[in-house]
Design an enzyme around this catalytic site. Structure first.
Site, PDB file in Angstrom:
ATOM      1  N   ASP A   3      -6.043   8.972  10.094  1.00 45.19           N
ATOM      2  CA  ASP A   3      -4.842   8.531  10.784  1.00 45.19           C
ATOM      3  C   ASP A   3      -4.442   8.955  12.162  1.00 45.19           C
ATOM      4  OD1 ASP A   3      -3.470   6.971   8.644  1.00 45.19           O
ATOM      5  OD2 ASP A   3      -3.628   8.540   7.441  1.00 45.19           O
ATOM      6  N   GLU A  40       0.861  -1.157   0.037  1.00 41.95           N
ATOM      7  CA  GLU A  40       0.059   0.083  -0.019  1.00 41.95           C
ATOM      8  C   GLU A  40       0.755   1.301  -0.002  1.00 41.95           C
ATOM      9  OE1 GLU A  40      -2.847   1.254   2.989  1.00 41.95           O
ATOM     10  OE2 GLU A  40      -3.501  -0.849   2.961  1.00 41.95           O
TER      11      GLU A  40
END
Lengths: 274, 432
Positions: A68, A57
């Site tokens: 995040d 990724e």
């Protein structure tokens, strides 16, 4: 289940099918391009492939990464301060492809919107990219991306979460290609001490709705946790724990050494879960 | 201040031809993680039911009458208006609401919704602190746990509001990441929400964010325009020629604009923060210099670089210091129904001082941008014009900024409590 191969090389679906034949889960490893530098991040991605990651990724740093936790947010912030550009992602996907693994881009939507979804899809396919994971784009808003990914033969990975209703899971998975990203718990990216039951529940609920492989992300940081998740998921996605190998290292070289060791541990984990 | 000519609507960034709920023309939508979608749908359903439920509406009306202080009055300001081409200027006094700004309108309604949804905890972002104080107030009133996210830079320039929120029992979490201002506070509030969504409602403070927030927050502020329209008709016997409001996220502006949307002879004028001037990039005049993009769950005008990274905005007013703007404003702008200008820090502070000196009213620096716009529009339209200006908040919270800007603190004065020797507490003249 259809397979998108981008341009040339093995596709995400091929990798997941091969892992299934080997009766194991796939290991999906995340790193953001540009941390600590563009070249350094690419070296680390290639090292991950050599050490046993099946799918990479490739994250694009974003100014407002609201999905995040602190580790990835910090790396993104540093990468942006050092001048990383969205276009650098294509250098990274090419390198990952050349190293032998399919690269999936992980990006917040505005970066792709600004580039132009069709242009981004074309550029990504040309750079060996396999598809895109879109953490803040739900299929309901993804008309242009669905068309662009179809035209360029790219995978598109949407997310399901423990809070998703069965109706949402059905409509999200219907528009995924490659695999479905199951969020293991409610929250942002970052290591967890325990994976809990929520992850296995969301995987079985998702599997009831689709034949696509289901990969689990958020919270995995050790080989033991990878083994635990590999028992019921088709793939284990690891992000923050890998990024931390680089953020906590004195220099890139020692960071990559630690990274290789962790990837090896996780690769062992996904092979011992069943 | 510069008049904005509408840019070409053909911005070419329409995600999809849409006629979906939550869209204002091309703008709006729901660009958030899947994990939040069920909460947004729950909220949408709850507010739809509440808006037609006599019990909810009755309770909100009672709170506004007995707690907020609604209806807020209007005040004509002839001495101020002398400096605005002699136009007739009427202020809608949202500054007189409990907690000192329009923010309480939305917060009380969302706090009631929180209880209806069976949630026990609220979170909110705040820039200037007005929305944070309003949220902390409603949480205290209704017995809800409350956490406020505030950019670290803002906690420093609005220290008094931090103390107010803590006094009211809220936990204030300074956000040090990114530019450490409003946009980063929203990021952290969204991170909290996605983690604790089961028992937590996010009381978003402006008309942005994912659907249903822009629509819902507008509806909860719509009372400003409903009252003001009737009050102006009653006082002046006619509708105003223009309605003027400052635009950060845009909640006070949508609140006063909305009732006038069908009055097509009434100009709707939003005033953005021009900061140090648009040319240098240190501003928050989104409509003057930005392009459509996605931030915090909605598609609207956005200050961004060529890659789509959010640019930092700048304004002397923390409440207008935001790089995007509510999607309905983007739609009103592109369709031409509303027009947008900007006032620089300097123009706003001039208007701030003028209202203080001519009318004895200290406005919030946010609202001073609307006053700067009114001076300009009044001069353009002349003495026959009737202008309605939303005075969205009061300036108590801004005294530190104003004192610094205008040099109001005597050089040898030491703020109380910082003296380290007896007798060093100043001479009793102007102190903060």
């Amino acid at each position: 289940m259809s397979t998108a191969t981008g341009t040339t090389g093995i596709g995400v679906s091929d990798v997941l099918a091969r892992c299934r034949e080997e009766n194991r889960a796939a290991l999906v490893g995340y790193l953001p391009v540009g941390f600590p530098t563009v070249e350094g991040s690419i070296a680390a991605m290639v090292a991950m492939v050599e050490a046993g990651v099946d799918i990479v990724e490739v994250g694009i740093p974003y100014s407002d990464p609201l999905m995040d936790g602190p580790v990835i947010a910090y790396a993104a912030d540093q990468a942006l301060k050092h001048g990383v550009r969205v276009g650098d992602v294509f250098t990274a996907t090419r390198a990952v492809r050349d190293a032998g693994a399919p690269p999936l881009v992980m990006s917040y939507w505005n970066l792709i919107l600004r580039h132009g979804p069709t242009a981004f899809a074309t550029d990504l396919a040309a750079a060996g990219g396999a598809g895109i994971i879109t953490p803040d784009l739900i299929p309901d808003e993804a008309g242009e991306w669905i068309a662009a990914s179809d035209a360029s033969g790219l995978d598109r990975v949407f997310l399901v979460a423990p809070s998703s209703t069965d109706e949402r899971i059905a409509s999200v998975t219907e528009r995924c290609r490659g695999f479905v990203y199951a969020v293991s718990h409610m929250g942002v990216t970052g290591a967890r001490t325990s994976m809990g039951d929520a992850a296995s529940v969301i995987v079985s609920r998702t599997k009831a709705a689709t034949d696509l492989p289901v990969c689990v992300g958020l919270g995995v940081s050790t080989g033991a946790q990878a083994a635990e998740v590999a028992a019921y998921a088709d793939g284990v996605i690891v992000g923050s724990a890998l990024v931390r190998c680089l953020t906590e290292a004195a220099d890139l070289e020692s960071g990559i050494t630690v990274l290789r060791a962790l990837v090896a541990e996780l690769a062992e984990g996904v092979r011992s879960g069943r | 201040m510069t008049d904005q000519t509408p840019a070409t609507p053909a911005h070419g960034l329409v995600p999809e031809p849409v006629a979906r709920p939550g869209r204002f023309g091309d703008f709006g939508g729901r660009y958030v993680p899947e994990a939040l979608i069920p909460a947004l749908e729950e909220l949408d359903e709850a507010r739809r039911k509440a808006m037609v439920d006599p019990e909810f509406l009755g309770e909100l009306e009672r709170l506004h009458r007995t707690y907020t202080g609604r209806p807020s009055i209007i005040t004509e300001v002839p001495r101020f208006a002398e400096h605005a081409g002699g136009a007739r200027i009427i202020l809608k006094r949202e500054d007189l609401n409990h907690t000192g700004s329009h923010k309480i309108n939305n917060v009380l309604a969302q706090a009631l919704l929180t209880k209806r949804m069976g949630k026990s905890r609220v979170i909110a972002e705040t820039g200037a602190g007005q929305h944070g104080v309003a949220t902390a107030t409603a949480a205290a009133l209704m017995g809800l746990e409350c956490v406020i996210y505030m950019g670290k830079v803002d906690t420093e320039r609005q220290a008094l509001n931090v103390a107010r929120m803590r006094m009211l029992g809220a936990e204030v979490r300074p956000v040090p990441t990114g530019s450490a201002t409003l946009k980063d506070a929203i990021n952290d509030a969204l991170r909290d929400w996605v983690t604790n969504v089961e028992d937590t409602h996010y009381i978003l403070g402006t008309v942005t964010g994912p659907h249903p927030f822009p629509e819902m927050v507008r509806d909860f502020h719509r009372i400003i325009g409903v009252e003001a329209r009737a009050q102006v008709l009653d006082t002046a016997g006619r509708l105003p020629d223009a309605v003027i409001a400052c635009v950060g996220g845009g909640s006070n502006a949508m609140g006063i604009f909305h009732r006038f949307l069908d009055d097509t002879d009434v100009r709707l004028i939003g005033v953005e923060a021009g900061g140090e001037g648009v040319e240098g990039g240190r501003h928050a005049a989104r409509f003057a210099a930005s392009s459509p993009g996605v931030l915090h769950g909605t598609f609207s005008y956005l200050m961004q670089d060529d890659d789509g990274q959010t640019l930092e905005s700048h304004s002397i007013s923390a409440g207008l210091d935001y790089p995007s703007v509510g999607p309905e404003h983007a739609h009103l702008r592109d369709t031409g129904r509303a027009e947008y200008r900007y006032a620089t820090d300097e123009q706003a502070m001039k208007a701030f001082e003028l209202l203080c000196r001519t009318e004895g009213i200290i406005p919030a620096i946010e609202s001073a941008h609307a006053l700067a716009g009114a001076i300009e529009v009044g001069r353009e339209l002349g003495p026959d014009a009737l202008l309605l200006v939303n005075l969205s908040g009061r300036g108590d919270k801004d005294m530190h900024t104003a004192a610094e800007y205008f040099g109001l603190i005597d050089g040898d004065a030491v703020p109380p409590g910082t003296a380290d020797e007896p007798g060093a507490e100043g001479d009793g003249r102007t102190q903060l």
